[in-house]
Design a protein around this motif. Structure first.
Motif, PDB file in Angstrom:
ATOM      1  N   GLU A  77      -3.934   8.139  -2.038  1.00 27.36           N
ATOM      2  CA  GLU A  77      -3.453   6.774  -2.224  1.00 27.36           C
ATOM      3  C   GLU A  77      -3.037   6.549  -3.673  1.00 27.36           C
ATOM      4  OE1 GLU A  77      -5.893   4.251   1.133  1.00 27.36           O
ATOM      5  OE2 GLU A  77      -6.972   4.916  -0.629  1.00 27.36           O
ATOM      6  N   LEU A 104       0.717   5.491   0.294  1.00 22.73           N
ATOM      7  CA  LEU A 104      -0.058   6.701   0.584  1.00 22.73           C
ATOM      8  C   LEU A 104       0.851   7.908   0.428  1.00 22.73           C
ATOM      9  CD1 LEU A 104      -2.634   8.109   1.615  1.00 22.73           C
ATOM     10  CD2 LEU A 104      -1.793   7.742   3.945  1.00 22.73           C
ATOM     11  N   ASN A 116      -8.692   8.202   5.963  1.00 22.64           N
ATOM     12  CA  ASN A 116      -8.562   9.387   5.111  1.00 22.64           C
ATOM     13  C   ASN A 116      -7.646  10.434   5.725  1.00 22.64           C
ATOM     14  OD1 ASN A 116     -10.285   8.267   3.241  1.00 22.64           O
ATOM     15  ND2 ASN A 116     -12.112   9.171   4.148  1.00 22.64           N
ATOM     16  N   HIS A 160       0.864  -1.190   0.000  1.00 23.93           N
ATOM     17  CA  HIS A 160       0.000   0.000   0.000  1.00 23.93           C
ATOM     18  C   HIS A 160       0.895   1.233   0.000  1.00 23.93           C
ATOM     19  CE1 HIS A 160      -4.093   1.631   0.638  1.00 23.93           C
ATOM     20  NE2 HIS A 160      -3.431   2.674   1.125  1.00 23.93           N
ATOM     21  N   SER A 164      -6.547  -0.649   2.818  1.00 23.77           N
ATOM     22  CA  SER A 164      -7.044   0.722   2.966  1.00 23.77           C
ATOM     23  C   SER A 164      -6.430   1.345   4.215  1.00 23.77           C
ATOM     24  CB  SER A 164      -8.576   0.738   3.065  1.00 23.77           C
ATOM     25  OG  SER A 164      -9.013   0.027   4.208  1.00 23.77           O
TER      26      SER A 164
END
Length: 987
Positions: A66, A61, A83, A59, A80
């Protein structure tokens, strides 16, 4: 012109370590990590898994959001983060639907401007769920007689799969077993049914078994019926063993001999077929307990590290004590010590007990322990043949007293007292942790000539120190540069250590000044009540000891000042009368951040006063909307820079954006991506305005820009600017849902438009329009009034289209047919003039949600949809559907290739290629075992021409229980057809 810039960056990255366990089948699992907001804000966060291919991530970010472009396919649609992660510092990662395959070591790194700010390690262990209750439920109706046997098998299987997954052992143990069992059973037995439910693979003779640790080092390798010690990591050689006939018994457990604290972590056993397909993968966590922690105060004469054994020690044994860095602390062999093998750091400081063989006690005495001695020590006893007879670890903790003081105080005392009688010829040395001599006392007096220059005139010891035994040191005018560990060592005439003690000094900076980047100036305050005579000298220095400003004999001394600060500093007039030697620093940037020290000396060079100020300069942040004609990256500094100075703007880390040298721009030096897009002001060296104008900013321009001014190879000015370009987003939702076997809802989109409209620029007929994807592959090219399909990448041929009369309307939007999740990412539309100058550049981010198909177990079939362009053929195109690494269906040479598909899917798949471009797969009799991600790939000449992912979810069919007749009734009661069945709420 060629400019060579060398950067040396000293990093201190905080690192954490944690472990997480979860049962396979859970909805999600959280991999925790939190950092301070100062570290997370504006940073890039990278979650990774040790063992993934280089370039792939779990992942990613970024400050702008993202980024899934480099995400490994195993994690698509399953990860995930919150936010507001970067704003709160909570960088926890949520991983959906964890499987055993996800087990292993994960790392999370926080980066900003090319520097790693923080890092964590998370060990994830995903256990297989217990399935024996399902086995019991399925066989009780027909095999009730065997219920007890099934329960027995199920219980022991469950115990093997769950409880044994974590192994704990004492470091004193001779060996530990890491369990890993599979089952090879008769097809006719009940155990075979259990094996099917467990999906335990059969083990053919050509399998390869690999054990790896959490650093991905090979612990043990078994292949073609024998061990492969040459592939094994050296730290595990002669320490590992697997059982004989492991293929017959299915017992792949690993024996690890003489485990120590360094062996703890997650070990993974993977079984590969001869085609390198994974047949089975299991993870085991090993915890090695250090049975004893020895804690001692710094300054004691000695400490004993215990190591007793019941093993009979023969005269020819070899005893080795090693530290955590694998340095030899003490070696004993053939009845005597071996100081020549000992690391120099420990020479003359260690001792073993006499008659060690008789007592069985190879404990070690370590003399004069200090803070540098703390850590884990391992005692290993070898036989003559170098076989390990015993191994044990002991952790030593040395407590160091701390002294804390504010910066700016007159002095601080570092205490050190002893009750040992000190002869007159002793030497007392105070040293800094980097081995610099702070103070030396010898032959009854101080020895300033041996002292490091940084401490001269700043240290003092008491008189009659040998009589009182008080060896404390007074350090004058302490600053933040002085904070660290100090060691007081007392030597005899023969340089034998009589005493050693550590003291930790902490110096707090009293004042902080924070300012925005781009302000005209900032004042670093320094006021005193000390009367300042006219002949004083005032020195301001930065964190690197470079002279920022010098004042002496009533005037400034610019010739002593470092070039980086010339023309940028100023002190108040009449500073001697007011007692205010504060400093004004002009045009501060982030490169000016750090601790500044103001020192006032008298004529003889003695310090009258010393104070420190910490300067913090906020990052310069520039935000702009994509589509704007230009954006300015500001940098104001003092004017009248040398005419032959060089100004370089670069995009972190090394891409050259703009170069100014010898009075003009140097476009040949800049990267082609920026040619024709940058501009600097006239007379910039005179005005000091080094700001850069960047034309047509897009999302690809987001990041950190550094401007440096060079003169004679030295950096005279520097600043950082963070640019964020907010882009345009288009989202395509692709959802397919199967409700019943005969009712199909296919909502795949036929195409999607990537908008790019430009009305402010007149487009001549000679322009070239290029659309490119995130990997810089050409998606579509328009030139000389027509499309250029020969320049287009094969992956996009036949799938793109632009509007007619696009030059007249200014609408350069692109239509992309049959988008799949592989098409997601950032697309860039660039318009070039005939001379290849950029007239316009815009970006669009395409987001394609995964295709989800949901069906209920028990239906006759389900379709996994894939529609693409019809003219795929050539005849030798190959279409492959796979489930993870398992081959589901292969189509080649105009026919299905059933011999290539996995046995589990034979007779259950079908493709209908009569419809042009319809590569959908029909899967018959879907069950829960079919759940997961399916990938369809179209190959031609070894290149993937098309690709799509479909996520299949199979719901379990609800089970109903018919109520039994009431026991008191003597005859059957017929049930009306209209009477609804009552379901058991527990099913």
């Amino acid at each position: 012109m060629k400019t060579l810039v060398v950067f040396v960056i000293l990093l201190h990255v905080s690192q954490q370590d944690s472990g997480v366990e979860v049962i396979e089948g859970e909805e999600s699992v959280l991999l925790p990590f939190s950092v301070s907001v100062s570290d997370s804000k504006g940073s890039t966060v990278v979650w990774n898994h040790i063992g993934l291919p280089i370039g792939s991530v779990v992942h990613l970010l970024k400050p702008q959001g993202e980024d899934f472009s480099d995400q490994d396919p195993q994690y698509h649609g399953r990860t995930s983060m919150k936010n507001d992660s970067l704003q709160t510092g909570d960088l926890t990662l949520a991983l959906r639907k964890p499987t055993v395959r996800d087990s292993g070591t994960y790392t999370c790194t926080v980066r900003r401007g090319g520097e790693d700010l923080s890092r964590t390690i998370v060990h994830l262990l995903v256990k297989e769920p217990p399935v024996w209750p399902k086995v019991l439920a399925g066989v009780l109706v027909t095999l009730i007689v065997l219920a007890a046997a099934v329960g027995f098998i199920g219980y022991h299987w469950y115990k093997d799969r769950t409880e044994v997954q974590q192994v704990e052992v004492d470091s004193l143990a001779e060996f530990v077993q890491l369990p890993c069992r599979t089952t090879v059973l008769s097809v006719c037995s009940l155990d075979y049914l259990v094996r099917l439910c467990r999906r335990a693979p059969l083990l053919p003779e050509d399998v390869r078994v690999e054990w790896r640790d959490n650093n991905n080092r090979k612990v043990y390798v078994y292949e073609n019926g024998s061990d492969k010690p040459e592939e094994q990591d050296s730290s595990y050689r002669d320490r590992t063993e697997m059982k004989k006939n492991l293929l017959k018994t299915g017992d792949l457990s690993l024996t690890l001999k003489h485990p120590t604290d360094r062996d703890r972590g997650i070990y993974t056993c993977t079984v590969y077929s001869s085609e390198k397909n994974i047949l089975m993968k299991k993870a085991v966590r090993l915890q090695v307990k250090v049975p004893q922690v020895v804690e001692v105060d710094s300054g004691v004469e000695s400490v004993q590290l215990p190591c007793t054994t019941t093993v009979h020690l023969r005269e020819d044994v070899r005893v080795e004590w090693t530290d955590i860095r694998d340095r030899k602390v003490h070696v004993y062999q053939n009845g005597s010590d071996k100081p020549e093998e000992q690391n120099q750091f420990y020479r003359g400081r260690t001792e073993l007990k006499r008659n060690m063989q008789k007592t069985g006690d190879p404990s070690l005495t370590l003399k004069h322990p200090t803070d540098r001695d703390r850590g884990t020590y391992t005692c290993t006893v070898y036989s003559r043949e170098r076989n390990i007879l015993m191994q044990k670890a002991v952790r030593l903790q040395v407590k160091v007293p701390q002294v804390e003081v504010d910066s700016g105080v007159e002095s601080v005392q570092l205490p050190c007292e002893t009750t040992v009688h000190l002869p007159e010829d002793v030497t007392v040395e105070w040293k800094h942790s980097n081995d610099r001599k702070v103070h030396v006392y010898q032959n009854g007096s101080d020895q300033p000539e041996e002292q490091d220059q940084f401490y001269r005139g700043r240290t003092e010891m008491k008189r009659n120190l040998l009589e009182t035994g008080d060896l404390s040191l007074t350090l004058k005018h302490p600053t933040a540069r002085d904070r660290d560990t100090y060691t007081c060592t007392v030597y005899s005439r023969e340089r034998n250590i009589l005493m050693i003690k550590d003291i930790m000094l902490r110096v707090k900076v009293q004042q902080e000044v924070e300012v925005d980047s781009g302000v005209e100036s900032v004042q670093l305050p320094c006021k005193t009540t000390v009367n300042l005579p006219e002949d004083v000298r005032v020195e301001w220095k930065d964190k690197y000891s470079k002279k920022v400003h010098v004042y002496q004999n009533g005037s400034d001394q610019p010739e002593e000042q470092d070039q980086f600060y010339r023309g940028r500093t100023e002190m108040k007039r009449n500073l001697l009368k007011t007692g205010d030697p504060s400093l004004t620093l002009k045009h501060p940037t982030d490169s000016d951040m750090g601790i500044y020290t103001c020192t006032v000396y008298n004529r003889e060079g003695n310090i009258l006063m010393r104070k420190q100020v910490e300067l913090k300069v906020k990052d310069c942040q520039v935000d702009v909307e994509e589509g704007e004609d230009s954006v300015q990256l500001p940098f104001m500094t003092t004017g009248d820079l040398p005419e032959d100075a060089t100004v370089v703007w670069r995009f972190e880390p090394v891409m050259i954006v703009h170069v100014y040298h010898k009075g003009s721009d140097q476009p040949k030096e800049q990267h082609e991506f920026y040619r024709g897009r940058t501009q600097m002001k006239k007379d910039l060296l005179k005005t000091g305005d080094l700001s850069l104008t960047l034309k047509y900013p897009t999302d690809r321009d987001t990041g950190t820009y550094v401007c440096q001014v060079f003169y004679n190879g030295v950096i005279k000015r520097q600043t950082n600017v963070n640019l964020r370009v907010k882009g345009c987003h288009v989202e395509v939702v692709e959802v397919v849902e199967v409700v019943e076997v005969d009712s199909k809802v296919d909502s795949e989109v036929e195409s999607v438009q990537l908008p790019c409209k430009q009305f402010t620029v007149h487009l001549p007929k000679s322009v070239t329009v290029e659309w490119r994807d995130r990997n810089d592959m050409k998606v579509h090219v328009y030139q000389n009034g027509s499309d250029q399909p020969e320049e287009q990448d094969k992956f996009y041929r036949g799938r793109t289209e632009m509007k007619r009369n696009l030059l007249e309307t200014g609408d350069l939007s692109l239509t992309l047919k049959y988008p799949t999740d592989r098409d997601r990412g950032t697309y860039t539309c660039t318009v070039y003039s005939r001379e290849r100058k950029i007239l316009m550049m815009k970006q669009v981010e395409l987001r394609v949600e995964g295709c989800w198909v949901e069906v209920e177990e028990g239906v006759e079939s389900v379709q996994l949809p894939f529609r693409t362009t019809g003219h795929l053929v050539p005849e030798d195109t190959t279409v492959v559907w796979r489930h993870g690494p398992t081959i589901v269906h292969v189509y080649h040479n105009r026919s299905d290739q059933t011999e290539e598909q996995d046995q589990f899917y034979r007779g259950r798949t079908e493709m209908n290629l009569l419809k042009p471009g319809d590569l959908s797969l029909t899967l018959k009799y879907p069950t829960v075992r079919d759940e997961g991600e399916y990938v369809c790939e179209v190959f031609y000449n070894g290149v993937i021409m098309r690709q799509k992912r479909v996520y299949l979810r199979v719901k379990e069919k609800p089970k109903f229980k018919i109520p039994r007749p009431a026991p008191q009734m003597a005859e059957f009661e017929l049930m009306d057809e209209r009477t609804p069945l009552k379901t058991d709420p527990h099913v």
